[in-house]
Motif scaffolding. Structure first.
Motif, PDB file in Angstrom:
ATOM      1  N   ARG A 222      -2.513 -14.812  24.217  1.00  0.00           N
ATOM      2  CA  ARG A 222      -2.640 -15.277  23.746  1.00  0.00           C
ATOM      3  C   ARG A 222      -1.960 -14.740  22.072  1.00  0.00           C
ATOM      4  NH1 ARG A 222      -1.638 -20.213  21.935  1.00  0.00           N
ATOM      5  NH2 ARG A 222      -2.526 -20.780  20.036  1.00  0.00           N
ATOM      6  N   VAL A 223      -2.251 -14.164  21.616  1.00  0.00           N
ATOM      7  CA  VAL A 223      -1.063 -13.718  20.675  1.00  0.00           C
ATOM      8  C   VAL A 223       0.359 -13.789  20.699  1.00  0.00           C
ATOM      9  CG1 VAL A 223      -0.743 -11.627  18.859  1.00  0.00           C
ATOM     10  CG2 VAL A 223      -3.362 -11.929  19.193  1.00  0.00           C
ATOM     11  N   SER A 224       0.702 -13.403  22.182  1.00  0.00           N
ATOM     12  CA  SER A 224       2.301 -13.331  22.364  1.00  0.00           C
ATOM     13  C   SER A 224       2.559 -14.278  22.473  1.00  0.00           C
ATOM     14  CB  SER A 224       2.101 -13.016  23.688  1.00  0.00           C
ATOM     15  OG  SER A 224       3.564 -12.128  24.425  1.00  0.00           O
TER      16      SER A 224
ATOM     17  N   GLU B 140       2.418 -11.029   9.375  1.00  0.00           N
ATOM     18  CA  GLU B 140       2.108 -13.065   8.780  1.00  0.00           C
ATOM     19  C   GLU B 140       0.899 -13.071  10.361  1.00  0.00           C
ATOM     20  OE1 GLU B 140       5.041 -16.371   9.337  1.00  0.00           O
ATOM     21  OE2 GLU B 140       5.837 -14.894   8.845  1.00  0.00           O
ATOM     22  N   LEU B 141       1.631 -12.299  11.671  1.00  0.00           N
ATOM     23  CA  LEU B 141       1.206 -12.283  12.825  1.00  0.00           C
ATOM     24  C   LEU B 141      -0.030 -12.933  12.770  1.00  0.00           C
ATOM     25  CD1 LEU B 141       1.425 -13.099  15.776  1.00  0.00           C
ATOM     26  CD2 LEU B 141       1.879 -10.680  16.432  1.00  0.00           C
ATOM     27  N   ARG B 142      -0.968 -11.361  12.224  1.00  0.00           N
ATOM     28  CA  ARG B 142      -2.219 -11.223  11.594  1.00  0.00           C
ATOM     29  C   ARG B 142      -2.601 -12.706  11.327  1.00  0.00           C
ATOM     30  NH1 ARG B 142      -2.251  -6.666   8.611  1.00  0.00           N
ATOM     31  NH2 ARG B 142      -2.085  -5.589  10.588  1.00  0.00           N
ATOM     32  N   ARG B 143      -1.814 -12.954  10.797  1.00  0.00           N
ATOM     33  CA  ARG B 143      -2.526 -14.154   9.250  1.00  0.00           C
ATOM     34  C   ARG B 143      -2.812 -15.160  10.088  1.00  0.00           C
ATOM     35  NH1 ARG B 143      -0.042 -18.489   6.254  1.00  0.00           N
ATOM     36  NH2 ARG B 143       2.052 -17.369   6.997  1.00  0.00           N
TER      37      ARG B 143
ATOM     38  N   LEU C 197      -9.248 -14.866  17.218  1.00  0.00           N
ATOM     39  CA  LEU C 197      -9.647 -13.488  18.481  1.00  0.00           C
ATOM     40  C   LEU C 197     -10.648 -13.164  18.123  1.00  0.00           C
ATOM     41  CD1 LEU C 197      -6.186 -10.580  17.449  1.00  0.00           C
ATOM     42  CD2 LEU C 197      -6.245 -12.390  19.620  1.00  0.00           C
ATOM     43  N   LYS C 198     -11.270 -13.634  16.692  1.00  0.00           N
ATOM     44  CA  LYS C 198     -12.903 -13.012  16.064  1.00  0.00           C
ATOM     45  C   LYS C 198     -13.937 -13.694  16.908  1.00  0.00           C
ATOM     46  CE  LYS C 198     -13.912 -10.405  13.312  1.00  0.00           C
ATOM     47  NZ  LYS C 198     -15.109  -9.452  13.055  1.00  0.00           N
ATOM     48  N   SER C 199     -13.654 -15.178  16.318  1.00  0.00           N
ATOM     49  CA  SER C 199     -13.814 -16.031  17.348  1.00  0.00           C
ATOM     50  C   SER C 199     -14.193 -15.953  19.027  1.00  0.00           C
ATOM     51  CB  SER C 199     -13.596 -17.370  16.861  1.00  0.00           C
ATOM     52  OG  SER C 199     -12.240 -17.379  17.625  1.00  0.00           O
TER      53      SER C 199
END
Length: 386
Positions: A32-34, A47-50, A56-58
């Protein structure tokens, strides 16, 4: 010097299920992040973390696990770009490169996942670990390793460890920061090593590490691969992957034993090691079709890298020399002639008449070149007197 040490986890059935579910969850999140990274032009990690951390936490990932998933994705794109720049994916516009760059990086369901000391703690005395999972913290997960590996973990483990699922078994691959031994710069003699296929390595002492057993093993594996490829079923494909990994482990074990023997001999006798520089050998050398498989299946680079890092740990100097004409030059008188090599295994000098095993003769030439190169390098480092 960084090395990796691998231990095998021995989880209970419940722990194994939790670890398997954890790997699936983190790699689904990585995919999903990719997609987000690809759509946004692969932004910086911050920025990707933002854009992805909250999601991801959800999904039930812990804070550190989410951070590692994002970092793993960013590192994958960094590696993709590095391979493209190095030409490993072909020229710009080629089918392979276009296919790699036209879609998001995909992660296998059970791809390796890194864990730091907040997600993973080691109890070396009891040989257990405590590791985070999507089902909660798993405590008392047993592991097995050799006494040497345990000693390295106890003294030098630093940084992250990767959780790996391979052939139904879980492993932890830990990074260890091992100090290099002081380099013995006063050596004057070198142990020459000639690399080959029939004899994997021949030293200037005359020791020959024969490759007959490995070559027979590879021939059996090749015949089995052909049968499985002809069969073409899903189970045959799974077995093909399993056999390929087993063959790679077998070859790596052979390389480890040979490299350990070479470094131990050099250290015991107070010599350095001279290796052939075989960079680009697959592009330079031309063989018949039946010989190409043997050449391309043998990892000269892996053996040389094993020798290199073991030499660093022992403080043994290592030099790489040009192997040109080492198989045609007489190690006794220096006469170079193509006819000196009367057969693959026999060297008979046309000038002085000396007869040696061809690989032994080549390794003696490599040893001399290593000593010359080392002496020249030392002279270039010594400041001139005023």
């Amino acid at each position: 010097m960084k090395i990796v040490t691998q231990v095998k986890l021995l989880p209970t059935p419940g722990q194994a299920t939790a670890l398997e579910q954890t790997l699936r969850a983190v790699n689904e999140a990585a995919n999903r992040v990719s997609v987000v990274a690809f759509e946004r032009g692969v932004p910086r990690e911050y920025e990707l973390r933002r854009h992805t951390y909250t999601e991801l936490k959800s999904r039930g990932l812990g804070a550190q696990a989410a951070q590692h998933v994002i970092k793993k994705v960013r590192d994958a794109y960094t590696a993709l770009r590095a391979n493209a720049r190095a030409g490993n994916l072909g020229r710009p516009g080629s089918k392979r490169r276009t296919r790699a760059e036209s879609k998001p990086v995909a992660f296998r369901p059970y791809a390796a996942q890194p864990f730091d000391d907040r997600c993973l703690s080691w109890q070396l005395d009891s040989r257990t670990v405590s590791i985070w999972s999507t089902a909660g913290r798993l405590k008392g997960v047993r592991f097995a390793c050799s006494p040497d590996a345990l000693g390295v973990l106890r003294a030098y483990r630093r940084g992250e460890s990767d959780l790996v699922l391979r052939d139904g078994a879980f492993y932890l691959v830990a990074v260890c920061e091992v100090p290099e031994a002081p380099l013995h710069e006063d050596v004057t003699e070198f142990l020459g090593v000639d690399l080959g296929i029939v004899d994997i390595a021949t030293t200037s002492d005359g020791t020959r590490h024969a490759g007959r057993g490995l070559n027979r093993h590879r021939a059996r594996q090749l015949a089995l691969r052909r049968k499985l490829q002809d069969k073409g079923t899903e189970s045959a494909k799974r077995l093909l992957k399993k056999r390929a990994r087993k063959e790679a482990r077998y070859a790596a074990d052979v390389n480890h034993r040979i490299s350990k023997s070479i470094v131990t001999t050099a250290e015991r006798t107070g010599r350095g090691i001279a290796l052939e520089d075989l960079s680009g050998i697959r592009d330079r050398v031309r063989h018949r079709k039946d010989q190409r498989t043997r050449l391309h299946s043998w990892s000269f680079h892996q053996l040389a890298s094993f020798v290199a890092y073991k030499a660093k740990r022992a403080g043994v100097p290592l030099v790489r020399v040009d192997p040109a004409y080492t198989s045609r030059q007489c190690s006794e008188c220096g006469h170079t002639d193509r006819r000196n090599r009367s057969s693959r295994s026999v060297f008979a000098c046309r000038s002085c008449g000396v007869t040696l095993h061809a690989d032994h003769n080549a390794s003696r030439n490599i040893a001399v070149r290593g000593a010359v190169a080392w002496a020249a390098g030392r002279r270039s480092r010594v400041p001139e007197l005023a």
